[in-house]
Design a protein around this motif. Sequence first.
Motif, mmCIF file in Angstrom:
data_model
loop_
_atom_site.group_PDB
_atom_site.id
_atom_site.type_symbol
_atom_site.label_atom_id
_atom_site.label_comp_id
_atom_site.label_asym_id
_atom_site.label_seq_id
_atom_site.Cartn_x
_atom_site.Cartn_y
_atom_site.Cartn_z
ATOM 1 N N HIS A 60 0.848 -1.164 0.085
ATOM 2 C CA HIS A 60 0.041 0.227 -0.035
ATOM 3 C C HIS A 60 1.029 1.424 -0.130
ATOM 4 C CE1 HIS A 60 0.604 0.567 4.397
ATOM 5 N NE2 HIS A 60 0.377 -0.758 4.501
ATOM 6 N N GLU A 61 0.425 2.204 -0.729
ATOM 7 C CA GLU A 61 1.053 3.526 -0.754
ATOM 8 C C GLU A 61 1.163 4.070 0.457
ATOM 9 O OE1 GLU A 61 2.959 3.963 -3.678
ATOM 10 O OE2 GLU A 61 2.275 1.992 -4.177
ATOM 11 N N GLU A 89 9.373 -4.111 2.622
ATOM 12 C CA GLU A 89 9.948 -3.000 2.722
ATOM 13 C C GLU A 89 9.090 -1.717 3.177
ATOM 14 O OE1 GLU A 89 10.590 0.158 -0.856
ATOM 15 O OE2 GLU A 89 12.526 -1.064 -0.658
ATOM 16 N N GLN A 90 9.775 -1.312 4.433
ATOM 17 C CA GLN A 90 8.588 -0.396 5.202
ATOM 18 C C GLN A 90 9.330 1.049 5.124
ATOM 19 O OE1 GLN A 90 5.765 -1.409 7.237
ATOM 20 N NE2 GLN A 90 5.644 0.802 7.236
ATOM 21 N N PHE A 146 13.485 0.637 5.140
ATOM 22 C CA PHE A 146 14.055 -0.398 5.723
ATOM 23 C C PHE A 146 13.226 -1.625 5.679
ATOM 24 C CE2 PHE A 146 11.365 1.972 8.773
ATOM 25 C CZ PHE A 146 11.009 1.120 9.489
ATOM 26 N N THR A 147 14.078 -2.533 5.751
ATOM 27 C CA THR A 147 13.146 -4.206 5.863
ATOM 28 C C THR A 147 12.982 -4.600 7.110
ATOM 29 O OG1 THR A 147 14.898 -4.892 4.187
ATOM 30 C CG2 THR A 147 13.861 -6.329 5.164
ATOM 31 N N THR A 179 3.956 0.024 3.387
ATOM 32 C CA THR A 179 4.522 -1.298 3.621
ATOM 33 C C THR A 179 4.508 -1.942 1.885
ATOM 34 O OG1 THR A 179 3.666 -1.373 5.740
ATOM 35 C CG2 THR A 179 4.240 -3.607 4.535
ATOM 36 N N HIS A 180 5.549 -2.617 1.635
ATOM 37 C CA HIS A 180 5.612 -3.301 0.369
ATOM 38 C C HIS A 180 6.362 -4.498 0.366
ATOM 39 C CE1 HIS A 180 4.021 -0.119 -2.297
ATOM 40 N NE2 HIS A 180 4.696 0.739 -1.456
ATOM 41 N N ASN A 181 5.219 -5.565 0.036
ATOM 42 C CA ASN A 181 6.042 -6.887 0.133
ATOM 43 C C ASN A 181 6.691 -7.272 -1.228
ATOM 44 O OD1 ASN A 181 6.193 -9.821 0.278
ATOM 45 N ND2 ASN A 181 4.195 -10.329 0.477
#
Length: 136
Positions: free
Chosen positions: A45-46, A65-66, A74-75, A92-94
Amino acid sequence: MHIRPDDVPTMSFDWGTITWFVTPASVPGAATSQGEVIVYPGRGHERHNHPDAEELIYVVSGEAEQTVGDGEPFTIREGEGVWVPTGVYHSTHNRSWRPLRLVVTYSPGGAEAALTEAPDFRSDGAGMPVLWRREG
């Protein structure tokens, strides 16, 4: 109060799902909201914020990735937590091939109501399976 996942509806989006176990609207007297988030592989989500609530994220499984605020991405990994202060933008991006499972808490609760305004929002009834959709 015992709450089972099959007893509550699931919010579905193009990027994943959220099943809210506790919200002030669904549990009389609740001051926070808590739910399980599943972010599909390669999705996320953006940047967004919750103007009136802080958010706590706990990674149950997976990796993502946050971002929080204007800091560098950061991871986050299984067993780790992230605190997002009230009103701070975050995403948050998986980036992996497997689903990302999170437990999220809003304090105070209620910020989840705004999610129903998202253009890709769908509500799946309690106990109904959520079908993942594949893009082209």
